[in-house]
Design a protein around this motif. Structure first.
Motif, PDB file in Angstrom:
ATOM      1  N   ASP A 202      41.849  34.308  48.213  1.00  0.00           N
ATOM      2  CA  ASP A 202      41.709  33.049  47.480  1.00  0.00           C
ATOM      3  C   ASP A 202      42.605  33.041  46.236  1.00  0.00           C
TER       4      ASP A 202
ATOM      5  N   LYS B 152      34.518  36.933  38.755  1.00  0.00           N
ATOM      6  CA  LYS B 152      33.493  36.041  39.319  1.00  0.00           C
ATOM      7  C   LYS B 152      33.349  36.233  40.824  1.00  0.00           C
ATOM      8  N   GLY B 153      33.987  37.252  41.365  1.00  0.00           N
ATOM      9  CA  GLY B 153      33.788  37.578  42.767  1.00  0.00           C
ATOM     10  C   GLY B 153      34.768  36.907  43.708  1.00  0.00           C
ATOM     11  N   GLU B 154      35.854  36.365  43.186  1.00  0.00           N
ATOM     12  CA  GLU B 154      36.829  35.720  44.064  1.00  0.00           C
ATOM     13  C   GLU B 154      37.562  36.764  44.909  1.00  0.00           C
TER      14      GLU B 154
ATOM     15  N   SER C 146      40.178  39.502  32.447  1.00  0.00           N
ATOM     16  CA  SER C 146      40.219  38.149  31.904  1.00  0.00           C
ATOM     17  C   SER C 146      40.387  37.106  33.007  1.00  0.00           C
ATOM     18  N   SER C 147      40.164  37.490  34.237  1.00  0.00           N
ATOM     19  CA  SER C 147      40.448  36.567  35.340  1.00  0.00           C
ATOM     20  C   SER C 147      39.204  36.233  36.151  1.00  0.00           C
ATOM     21  N   SER C 148      39.391  35.312  37.075  1.00  0.00           N
ATOM     22  CA  SER C 148      38.304  34.878  37.947  1.00  0.00           C
ATOM     23  C   SER C 148      37.847  35.950  38.904  1.00  0.00           C
TER      24      SER C 148
ATOM     25  N   VAL D 251      54.708  33.276  35.337  1.00  0.00           N
ATOM     26  CA  VAL D 251      53.336  33.033  34.886  1.00  0.00           C
ATOM     27  C   VAL D 251      52.532  34.257  35.288  1.00  0.00           C
ATOM     28  N   ASP D 252      51.713  34.726  34.360  1.00  0.00           N
ATOM     29  CA  ASP D 252      51.058  36.017  34.500  1.00  0.00           C
ATOM     30  C   ASP D 252      49.547  35.801  34.594  1.00  0.00           C
ATOM     31  N   MET D 253      48.951  36.304  35.672  1.00  0.00           N
ATOM     32  CA  MET D 253      47.504  36.186  35.847  1.00  0.00           C
ATOM     33  C   MET D 253      46.751  36.884  34.722  1.00  0.00           C
TER      34      MET D 253
ATOM     35  N   VAL E  33      45.629  30.298  45.555  1.00  0.00           N
ATOM     36  CA  VAL E  33      45.658  29.380  44.411  1.00  0.00           C
ATOM     37  C   VAL E  33      46.977  29.541  43.648  1.00  0.00           C
ATOM     38  N   ILE E  34      47.327  30.788  43.340  1.00  0.00           N
ATOM     39  CA  ILE E  34      48.470  31.009  42.449  1.00  0.00           C
ATOM     40  C   ILE E  34      49.796  30.713  43.148  1.00  0.00           C
TER      41      ILE E  34
END
Lengths: 311, 311, 311
Positions: free
Chosen positions: A88, A82-84, A77-79, A70-72, A92-93
């Protein structure tokens, strides 16, 4: 030492390297034997920087073992936008996957990330830092073509900024090798790397620096060429002059041993002329392809036993 | 009611929710039992907006069921840029796949798209609209940690714009819950949501609004924290002042029950201090990971029987 | 002739086409028979230009055969930005995979690339050049709906720049077809294409050009509509006037045969009104979906025997 993560080639002992390369050779000899070995396992791809061959090679390796990825996706196109934090994101992954591959522009990112996860994490390059799977596939290619003992290798090009080169040099110092470093003066190996290599070799003087390939070409079993990047030079003309002196073509190779193996981590630009591709010297496409069995071996060892070695 | 699509959490009855959560619990208890259950099935991923965890979580879920995905990729790399309508795009891609997941920036997009397709369609977020799989994984996490009956929950942060929060509140109103909404005055729940929730509860007064967490923290079984976004405020200083009052750290939690469960849909920025991560309270990474069994359950129900329930 | 690569529809003989279409029909009739046929095989996707349906359709086809794909990703995220040549990129990636699909903006790219690789390479569109798998799915759709013998087809829209149209016209000339080309004068078929088609037909006069659909609509078995692009016209008003004359709606179709099949390579913009979608005429979504069995057939033939035919 036991490795649940593969972060740096510095921590890989000679025994570790041989475990991986031996497993890779077994897999390359009979890939069908492992075609379903990790069916159902998922590898998470976290590439915070562009990459073609490293990412594809990991993806291929996992799929050739019967697993999947599975590819982030891209950072855009990722979170992350949003400043993650990286911590974190990996936490999650890791919950989705059985192992993670991380490429990140910041040196030390893989070490930091590995502290937050329980699944094995493989460093696929962290900025100016380490890229251990590249080193392992380089070592595999050298072993297949010239052997790792009683080896004379020339490493040429940008030796100052090239992480590939530093990792390879450290790893080779575990073996009985003579390393010649060939570069323009402005792109010599950093002094601390030279110091480390001398220390690591325990006083053996297996390291030499040169500014001209001719000085050593005839002695080499392997010539490892790297790219000299335009952006390292103040102006175009200076770049052209320097880069031109470190290019390989058929004429250059006339002075080489017939057994010479020419390697390059790719992508190349002008460092090796296309006319070399069809010669017996050229091993750089084979080298790229070796990324698959080597990464299969690493993934297999990490997913099977939770570690590269169990010394 | 029978669901061939999963568009909104409003249409999910208490029985529907329990069907999904029960199946998710079964799957989480023994994922190997379903590892080949949907071998050969393909899930189409249509993400017209960036997403990390929702997309990866759906992809992981499908692969953990033995299936696979095909991904439309980013909008920039797709035919959408040639002016194709959403209806045409979904009609083409449904022909390739056994089910579709759609995220789209426009509210109502999933409802519209579902009218054009014969395969099950799952809404993975439509603008300010619904995001039912997030709601289901939130419910699953609440049920696992605190139970869904006789629950006292605090929902804090941006309650005005947060679709996650509205969906969760509607879904919780099917259960015996007391909901405390904690936010700055300018980010209170929209009045129509409050009205709907009162209606849905049939006159029970299970809803309270607060401006300060201290007023209710000690009573809570679950505290669900959401992000307060900078762009909701006219200036930086106003944002900082407000956001600072709705941040959680270890000191804040001293007034909480020992059994409190802290949740967050992630990504977080400053709403929950990293020092909380290692406490017993923290359930937000578990919550993210629960996306996999919950989405596996949904996909399994949709692909097996063509519907989430068959009442 | 034996095809290890599929580069152009010009090289596909009538027998080649029938081999592929027959295999596609077999697969479409019973896809489960091939669901594991190429388990373990990997298809490399190299898309140097955006694409939705072609890429997804190849990916779906490979997965429906039990295989998997590895995707180079967008050019922006690849080594291409470091100046790597196409020849080097394909030589690296062929080492990871069992077959390659290439889309590239430059005409002739697929031919050039095929000279560097040993695995089968499928051209998924090279600029203004060929797009043979689109042609094959078009032929398959025509054969399923109207038969390929004694066929009267109208091809309408932008006939000057449309590679889809040229490839289709060449391929149809191997069969007993009457081709009507309908376009504004400024977007007529290039004269060399008309010449080639006449040559290929061996003097039969199966080719006619028209500026108005009404002239032939009643005679057609198939109407193949393509998009007229705004950027082909000097100003918006000229574009609107021309494009409007080549749009299809229910009223237009009143003059058509009841058996008419309307096709379009999609994406469409305004060329066919949505009200046509629910009529018996519309075959354009079916056409898009046919990309899967046709590409499955091609991949199966290439991976099984190393060639599309063995004449």
């Amino acid at each position: 030492m036991r490795h649940d993560h593969v972060i740096t080639s510095k921590h890989l002992s000679r025994a570790d390297v041989e475990t991986v390369l031996d497993r890779a050779a077994e897999i390359a000899a009979d890939p069908s034997a492992v075609a379903d070995r990790h069916a159902g396992a998922l590898l998470g791809l976290l590439f915070f920087e562009p990459s073609t061959r490293t990412k594809l090679s990991f993806e291929t390796a996992m799929k050739r073992l019967g697993g999947d990825v599975v590819d982030m996706g891209s950072v855009e196109s990722s979170s992350v936008t949003k400043g993650e934090t990286l911590a974190d994101t990996v936490r999650v992954i890791e919950g989705y996957t059985d192992a993670l591959v991380l490429r990140h522009p910041k040196e030390g990112a893989a070490t930091m990330a590995s502290e937050f996860v329980d699944v094995p994490l493989l460093n696929a390059g962290d900025g100016a830092g380490q890229h251990p799977t590249q080193t392992l596939l380089d070592l595999y290619t050298i072993r297949e073509n010239a052997g790792l003992d009683d080896l004379t290798i020339g490493i040429m090009g940008d030796l100052k900024y090239g992480r590939t080169v530093h990792s390879l040099a450290y790893a080779l110092s575990n073996f009985d090798t003579r390393q010649h470093f060939i570069s323009p003066e402005s792109l010599q190996l950093p002094r601390e790397v030279v110091y480390d290599l001398h220390q690591q070799q325990g006083g053996r003087t297996g390291i030499r620096e040169h500014q001209r390939l001719e000085a050593v070409l005839g002695d080499l079993d392997v010539l490892y060429v790297t790219r000299i990047q335009r952006e390292r030079f103040p102006d175009e003309s200076e770049y052209r002059k320097v880069a031109g002196e470190y290019q390989i073509d058929r004429e250059t190779l006339e002075a080489a041993s017939d057994d010479l193996t020419v390697m390059h981590p790719l992508p190349r630009v002008d460092e090796i002329a296309p006319e070399v591709d069809d010669t017996e010297y050229a091993a750089y496409f084979e080298q790229a392809h070796n990324g698959v069995p080597v990464r299969m071996a690493l993934l297999d060892l990490l997913l099977s036993e939770g570690g590269v070695s169990d010394e």
